[in-house]
Design a protein around this motif. Structure first.
Motif, mmCIF file in Angstrom:
data_model
loop_
_atom_site.group_PDB
_atom_site.id
_atom_site.type_symbol
_atom_site.label_atom_id
_atom_site.label_comp_id
_atom_site.label_asym_id
_atom_site.label_seq_id
_atom_site.Cartn_x
_atom_site.Cartn_y
_atom_site.Cartn_z
ATOM 1 N N LEU A 130 0.933 -1.223 -0.086
ATOM 2 C CA LEU A 130 0.050 0.005 -0.079
ATOM 3 C C LEU A 130 1.072 1.137 0.055
ATOM 4 N N GLU A 131 2.013 0.941 0.746
ATOM 5 C CA GLU A 131 2.908 2.299 0.413
ATOM 6 C C GLU A 131 3.211 2.536 -0.900
ATOM 7 N N ASP A 132 3.452 1.392 -1.822
ATOM 8 C CA ASP A 132 3.888 1.773 -3.163
ATOM 9 C C ASP A 132 2.584 2.261 -3.941
ATOM 10 N N LEU A 133 1.363 1.690 -3.652
ATOM 11 C CA LEU A 133 0.139 2.165 -4.004
ATOM 12 C C LEU A 133 -0.035 3.860 -4.153
ATOM 13 N N ALA A 134 0.451 4.316 -2.685
ATOM 14 C CA ALA A 134 0.476 5.727 -2.585
ATOM 15 C C ALA A 134 1.584 6.541 -3.214
ATOM 16 N N ASP A 135 2.589 5.951 -3.214
ATOM 17 C CA ASP A 135 3.961 6.674 -3.786
ATOM 18 C C ASP A 135 3.834 6.639 -5.339
ATOM 19 N N GLU A 136 3.129 5.427 -5.964
ATOM 20 C CA GLU A 136 3.577 5.397 -7.258
ATOM 21 C C GLU A 136 2.037 5.662 -7.965
ATOM 22 N N TRP A 137 0.882 5.361 -7.624
ATOM 23 C CA TRP A 137 -0.249 5.343 -8.104
ATOM 24 C C TRP A 137 -0.918 6.669 -7.724
ATOM 25 N N LEU A 138 -1.323 6.749 -6.403
ATOM 26 C CA LEU A 138 -1.857 8.135 -6.050
ATOM 27 C C LEU A 138 -1.069 9.063 -6.320
ATOM 28 N N ALA A 139 -0.009 9.190 -6.525
ATOM 29 C CA ALA A 139 1.063 10.359 -7.100
ATOM 30 C C ALA A 139 0.398 10.639 -8.315
ATOM 31 N N LYS A 140 -0.034 9.933 -8.940
ATOM 32 C CA LYS A 140 -0.580 10.398 -10.395
ATOM 33 C C LYS A 140 -1.694 11.433 -10.277
ATOM 34 N N ALA A 141 -2.685 11.092 -9.148
ATOM 35 C CA ALA A 141 -3.813 11.742 -8.846
ATOM 36 C C ALA A 141 -3.343 13.077 -8.431
ATOM 37 N N MET A 142 -2.214 13.165 -7.795
ATOM 38 C CA MET A 142 -1.830 14.587 -7.201
ATOM 39 C C MET A 142 -1.188 15.365 -8.302
ATOM 40 N N TYR A 143 -0.504 14.886 -9.061
ATOM 41 C CA TYR A 143 0.256 15.483 -10.384
ATOM 42 C C TYR A 143 -0.928 16.048 -11.116
ATOM 43 N N LEU A 144 -2.112 15.043 -11.584
ATOM 44 C CA LEU A 144 -3.193 15.378 -12.360
ATOM 45 C C LEU A 144 -3.887 16.554 -11.864
ATOM 46 N N TYR A 145 -4.422 16.489 -10.448
ATOM 47 C CA TYR A 145 -5.095 17.568 -9.944
ATOM 48 C C TYR A 145 -4.528 18.772 -10.132
ATOM 49 N N ARG A 146 -3.074 18.903 -9.924
ATOM 50 C CA ARG A 146 -2.249 20.070 -9.763
ATOM 51 C C ARG A 146 -1.921 20.735 -10.907
ATOM 52 N N TRP A 147 -2.231 19.904 -12.251
ATOM 53 C CA TRP A 147 -1.694 20.576 -13.410
ATOM 54 C C TRP A 147 -2.856 20.330 -14.411
ATOM 55 N N ALA A 148 -4.009 19.921 -14.155
ATOM 56 C CA ALA A 148 -5.191 19.735 -15.304
ATOM 57 C C ALA A 148 -5.942 20.882 -15.401
#
Length: 347
Positions: free
Chosen positions: A101-119
């Motif tokens: 689950l650490e990897d889920l957060a670091d590598e997948w939820l990170a995509k949501a973070m980037y998307l929301y910031r720059w979409a």
């Protein structure tokens, strides 16, 4: 101007409050009560340029050695400071789930973070300005706005490279909503993923959520739909005063299962397809998630992430694996962790 702390006997964490991994490590050090000095803004980015992987945060040890990669840093701190307030569950089965689950957060939820910031323009404008201010505050408004434009243009242009382009947006946002819903339920029930004490996985989710709880669009979403999780982020910022707590013996719960389903539906298919593409010498790969065929460039670091997960699962003794198999099979994760899957395909 930052103070020269060489020889101070303290760890130095050089990062940025706009970096989820920096916030993750700051929370780790605070919870574990490891004395450190935080150095944010441009100092972190300058320190990163001297590293092989030029990313923040950079942790400088009291002996002057510099390290980065938050998952590796947590492991090293466990070795350097064994004993109380560990973030690695003592039960090996739970420890593996924490790693996954650490990897889920670091590598997948990170995509949501980037998307929301720059979409969206509203997030692009606020966060490019705030990130520029963090880095060059005191240099005057003209310099801050100049830097903001440079960062905004660069980050928006990189959306497809990061794998969060227009086609991926609805898939990633829907997945992030399910993840936040599961976490919102869990923090009400037990406080943390595996009981009433945090794990490395909790810290990883916290790091990504610090950004989602700051940027305008996801912040409004969290306040409206996931209010307990929004408050949890603020509390988890500094757990230095919390008692050590206990991990639960039985960690199977609906929120945990929901998170594992996200691993099986999105994260593990992506990692698997990426690794297969790298092995075949391709620079682009496709994977199916949320009923949509998505494409992005290969990522060698994420191939290392999958390798680490496969090795960690294989290293578990038979009894521990047997305890995990039903849960991992029912949530869809098991085929990806054992190699018995159709590469990169998920419903």
């Amino acid at each position: 101007m930052q103070e020269n702390l060489a020889g101070s006997g303290l760890y130095q964490l050089k990062g940025a409050i706009g970096s989820p991994y920096s916030m993750k490590m700051r929370a780790v050090l605070r919870y574990r009560r490891i004395p450190f000095v935080w150095q944010g803004g441009m100092v972190g980015f300058i320190a990163a340029q001297a590293m092989k992987a030029k990313v923040v945060p950079v942790l400088v040890t009291p002996e002057g050695e510099a390290w980065n990669d938050s998952t590796l840093l947590i492991e090293r701190l466990e070795a350097w400071h064994p004993g109380s307030r560990s973030l690695v569950p003592t039960d090996p089965a739970v420890a593996f789930l924490s790693l996954l689950l650490e990897d889920l957060a670091d590598e997948w939820l990170a995509k949501a973070m980037y998307l929301y910031r720059w979409a969206r323009p509203v997030d692009q404008e606020q966060m490019s300005r705030w990130l520029a201010f963090d880095a060059v505050r005191g240099a005057g408004e003209a310099r801050i706005l100049e830097q903001a434009k440079i960062w905004r243009d660069r980050q928006v242009e990189r959306r497809d490279i990061v794998g969060v382009g227009e086609a991926a947006q609805p898939v990633i946002e829907a997945s992030a909503a399910r993840i936040m819903s599961a976490l919102d339920q869990r923090v009400v029930e037990r406080g943390f993923l595996f009981g009433d004490r945090p794990s490395a996985a909790d810290m990883a989710f916290y790091g990504q959520l610090t950004q989602l709880a700051t940027d305008p669009t996801p912040q409004a979403l969290m306040r409206d739909r996931y209010p307990w999780l929004f408050r949890w982020v603020q509390i988890t910022d500094d757990l230095s005063g919390e008692v050590e707590g206990q991990w639960d013996d039985d960690v199977d719960s609906p929120p945990l299962r929901a998170l594992l389903v996200e691993c099986a539906t999105h994260h593990l298919p992506l990692l698997t397809a990426n690794a297969a593409a790298i092995r075949s010498g391709r620079t682009q790969f496709q994977y199916r998630a949320g009923g949509v065929e998505l494409e992005q460039p290969t990522d060698r670091y994420q191939a290392k992430c999958l390798k680490a997960l496969l090795e960690a699962f294989a290293a578990l003794d038979r009894e521990t694996q047997a305890r995990l198999v039903p849960l991992l099979a029912e949530t869809g994760c098991l085929p990806f962790l054992t190699g018995n899957h159709s590469e990169g395909v998920a419903a």
